[in-house]
Design a protein around this motif. Sequence first.
Motif, PDB file in Angstrom:
ATOM      1  N   TYR A 161      -9.407  -7.839  -3.825  1.00 17.48           N
ATOM      2  CA  TYR A 161      -8.377  -6.815  -3.668  1.00 17.48           C
ATOM      3  C   TYR A 161      -8.947  -5.642  -2.870  1.00 17.48           C
ATOM      4  CZ  TYR A 161      -4.467  -3.732  -4.870  1.00 17.48           C
ATOM      5  OH  TYR A 161      -3.375  -2.899  -4.811  1.00 17.48           O
ATOM      6  N   ILE A 162      -8.258  -5.269  -1.795  1.00 13.30           N
ATOM      7  CA  ILE A 162      -8.714  -4.189  -0.918  1.00 13.30           C
ATOM      8  C   ILE A 162      -7.868  -2.946  -1.180  1.00 13.30           C
ATOM      9  CG2 ILE A 162      -8.997  -3.451   1.485  1.00 13.30           C
ATOM     10  CD1 ILE A 162      -9.302  -6.429   2.216  1.00 13.30           C
ATOM     11  N   VAL A 163      -8.541  -1.841  -1.474  1.00  9.77           N
ATOM     12  CA  VAL A 163      -7.840  -0.571  -1.692  1.00  9.77           C
ATOM     13  C   VAL A 163      -7.434   0.001  -0.345  1.00  9.77           C
ATOM     14  CG1 VAL A 163      -8.027   1.775  -2.581  1.00  9.77           C
ATOM     15  CG2 VAL A 163      -9.120  -0.114  -3.815  1.00  9.77           C
ATOM     16  N   ARG A 164      -6.123   0.186  -0.154  1.00  6.01           N
ATOM     17  CA  ARG A 164      -5.600   0.754   1.084  1.00  6.01           C
ATOM     18  C   ARG A 164      -4.792   2.003   0.728  1.00  6.01           C
ATOM     19  NH1 ARG A 164      -5.253  -5.073   2.433  1.00  6.01           N
ATOM     20  NH2 ARG A 164      -6.503  -5.373   4.328  1.00  6.01           N
ATOM     21  N   PRO A 165      -5.306   3.182   1.055  1.00  2.00           N
ATOM     22  CA  PRO A 165      -4.644   4.431   0.659  1.00  2.00           C
ATOM     23  C   PRO A 165      -3.224   4.544   1.208  1.00  2.00           C
ATOM     24  CG  PRO A 165      -6.887   4.857   1.410  1.00  2.00           C
ATOM     25  CD  PRO A 165      -6.587   3.430   1.758  1.00  2.00           C
ATOM     26  N   TYR A 166      -2.342   5.110   0.401  1.00  2.00           N
ATOM     27  CA  TYR A 166      -0.957   5.325   0.822  1.00  2.00           C
ATOM     28  C   TYR A 166      -0.887   6.215   2.058  1.00  2.00           C
ATOM     29  CZ  TYR A 166      -0.089   3.838  -4.044  1.00  2.00           C
ATOM     30  OH  TYR A 166      -0.066   3.152  -5.233  1.00  2.00           O
ATOM     31  N   SER A 167      -1.732   7.216   2.093  1.00  2.00           N
ATOM     32  CA  SER A 167      -1.705   8.155   3.219  1.00  2.00           C
ATOM     33  C   SER A 167      -2.054   7.464   4.532  1.00  2.00           C
ATOM     34  CB  SER A 167      -2.673   9.311   2.956  1.00  2.00           C
ATOM     35  OG  SER A 167      -3.965   8.827   2.648  1.00  2.00           O
TER      36      SER A 167
ATOM     37  N   SER B  17       4.082   0.472  -1.008  1.00  2.00           N
ATOM     38  CA  SER B  17       2.739  -0.010  -1.327  1.00  2.00           C
ATOM     39  C   SER B  17       2.482   0.238  -2.814  1.00  2.00           C
ATOM     40  CB  SER B  17       1.681   0.686  -0.469  1.00  2.00           C
ATOM     41  OG  SER B  17       0.419   0.061  -0.627  1.00  2.00           O
ATOM     42  N   SER B  18       1.416  -0.338  -3.325  1.00  2.00           N
ATOM     43  CA  SER B  18       1.067  -0.105  -4.729  1.00  2.00           C
ATOM     44  C   SER B  18      -0.429  -0.316  -4.922  1.00  2.00           C
ATOM     45  CB  SER B  18       1.852  -1.041  -5.659  1.00  2.00           C
ATOM     46  OG  SER B  18       1.306  -2.354  -5.612  1.00  2.00           O
ATOM     47  N   LEU B  19      -0.926   0.167  -6.050  1.00  2.00           N
ATOM     48  CA  LEU B  19      -2.309  -0.078  -6.451  1.00  2.00           C
ATOM     49  C   LEU B  19      -2.386  -0.852  -7.766  1.00  2.00           C
ATOM     50  CD1 LEU B  19      -3.755   3.407  -5.463  1.00  2.00           C
ATOM     51  CD2 LEU B  19      -4.369   1.214  -4.423  1.00  2.00           C
ATOM     52  N   ASP B  20      -1.207  -1.206  -8.315  1.00  2.00           N
ATOM     53  CA  ASP B  20      -1.192  -1.986  -9.554  1.00  2.00           C
ATOM     54  C   ASP B  20      -0.968  -3.469  -9.309  1.00  2.00           C
ATOM     55  OD1 ASP B  20       1.469  -2.081  -8.854  1.00  2.00           O
ATOM     56  OD2 ASP B  20       2.223  -1.141 -10.700  1.00  2.00           O
ATOM     57  N   GLY B  21      -0.850  -3.858  -8.045  1.00  2.00           N
ATOM     58  CA  GLY B  21      -0.719  -5.269  -7.701  1.00  2.00           C
ATOM     59  C   GLY B  21       0.693  -5.793  -7.625  1.00  2.00           C
TER      60      GLY B  21
ATOM     61  N   HIS C  28       7.706   9.293  -2.431  1.00  2.00           N
ATOM     62  CA  HIS C  28       7.826   9.043  -3.873  1.00  2.00           C
ATOM     63  C   HIS C  28       6.524   8.404  -4.360  1.00  2.00           C
ATOM     64  CE1 HIS C  28      12.288   9.485  -3.576  1.00  2.00           C
ATOM     65  NE2 HIS C  28      12.088   8.926  -2.400  1.00  2.00           N
ATOM     66  N   VAL C  29       5.824   9.067  -5.253  1.00  2.00           N
ATOM     67  CA  VAL C  29       4.639   8.498  -5.893  1.00  2.00           C
ATOM     68  C   VAL C  29       5.006   8.230  -7.349  1.00  2.00           C
ATOM     69  CG1 VAL C  29       2.238   8.868  -6.537  1.00  2.00           C
ATOM     70  CG2 VAL C  29       3.075   9.709  -4.338  1.00  2.00           C
TER      71      VAL C  29
ATOM     72  N   LYS D 224       0.547   4.528  -9.249  1.00  2.00           N
ATOM     73  CA  LYS D 224       0.513   3.067  -9.207  1.00  2.00           C
ATOM     74  C   LYS D 224       1.345   2.498  -8.059  1.00  2.00           C
ATOM     75  CE  LYS D 224      -0.425   2.345 -14.120  1.00  2.00           C
ATOM     76  NZ  LYS D 224       0.063   1.775 -15.392  1.00  2.00           N
ATOM     77  N   LYS D 225       2.405   3.214  -7.691  1.00  2.00           N
ATOM     78  CA  LYS D 225       3.280   2.738  -6.625  1.00  2.00           C
ATOM     79  C   LYS D 225       3.643   3.896  -5.698  1.00  2.00           C
ATOM     80  CE  LYS D 225       5.452  -1.120  -9.086  1.00  2.00           C
ATOM     81  NZ  LYS D 225       4.662  -1.026 -10.316  1.00  2.00           N
ATOM     82  N   PHE D 226       4.033   3.515  -4.474  1.00  2.00           N
ATOM     83  CA  PHE D 226       4.371   4.518  -3.463  1.00  2.00           C
ATOM     84  C   PHE D 226       5.520   4.014  -2.602  1.00  2.00           C
ATOM     85  CE2 PHE D 226       3.735   6.026   0.966  1.00  2.00           C
ATOM     86  CZ  PHE D 226       3.916   7.387   0.770  1.00  2.00           C
TER      87      PHE D 226
END
Length: 306
Positions: free
Chosen positions: A68-74, A140-144, A101-102, A107-109
């Motif tokens: 899993y690759i962390v890709r920043p929302y910004s 996008s999200s960071l919770d999968g 909207h965060v 967890k989600k964007f």
Amino acid sequence: MQTNTQVQQDDLLTIDPSAYFEVDKKQLFYWSEREEDIAIDQEDTPVNRYALVRKDNGKLLGIHSDDYIVRPYSDLSEKVNDVILDAIPDINKWQITTEDHVYADGKKFRRNINFWNKQIYLDSHERANECIIPQVRIYSSLDGQWGQQIMFSSIYMWCLNGMVRPDWTFTVYNKHSSKQDITYSVAEFRDGLESHKEMGNEMFKMMQKKVRNNDVTELFRKTLANNRKRNLDIDNNSIIVMRDLDSLWGKYVAKYGNTLFAVYQTATDWATHPITRGAVYNVSRKREKQVADMMQSDYWEEMYNG
């Protein structure tokens, strides 16, 4: 769970500060309480799972495998901004608003970019809300749960319904486990603007197409309210769905008559503004996919061509 929403007037480049935060990727370890495992140096027994944790407040965002690759929302938002700036040389003449909207503490964007001076009016009086405008959506999200997604869409201003396309042609998608980063081009953005014009023509056709109540009920019953399908949302009991759709159908018939446009608006309202016990942003995305499937069904085809 905290949700941050920020609307920026006429400023494409402004991204809400809540989209900027750093993430630690921390490996998880295995501990055992069984006596036979005492000889194991427990802190040296890693598993192939990593916790994503916000550096600023320690909030857990998700647990993932090593790929899993962390890709920043910004970063994603800035990439889309760069494409739009390249595609529109006279950007200062455009009326643009953005909404960031965060969700759920990060967890989600979702980011909406609205282009107000490319509106298409749907009545001869050119009333302000009786129009559709083009919109770029970023997910996008960071919770999968959500991959990276860039979608060129349209929005109907009278009711703020998202304008669903049956084939989702103008969507770019990328999994977080993909080695390659998401790509979005000037050509894809310009194709989206052209598709917005086609959407306007499609809406005019729907406004002229008369439908029968029985056919509308059958369409909804066999598609949106079909509870035999998998992965339906928490409130997708067929009786509840038909009740909600019937109420919305009455609202749009009163405004547009027994037309296919009223059918379409009923379905997109149900998807865009769900009455649900779940998270609205999750349910809405699932329902938009159901509406797209509905528009590819034989029942819709019959009404459209009949």
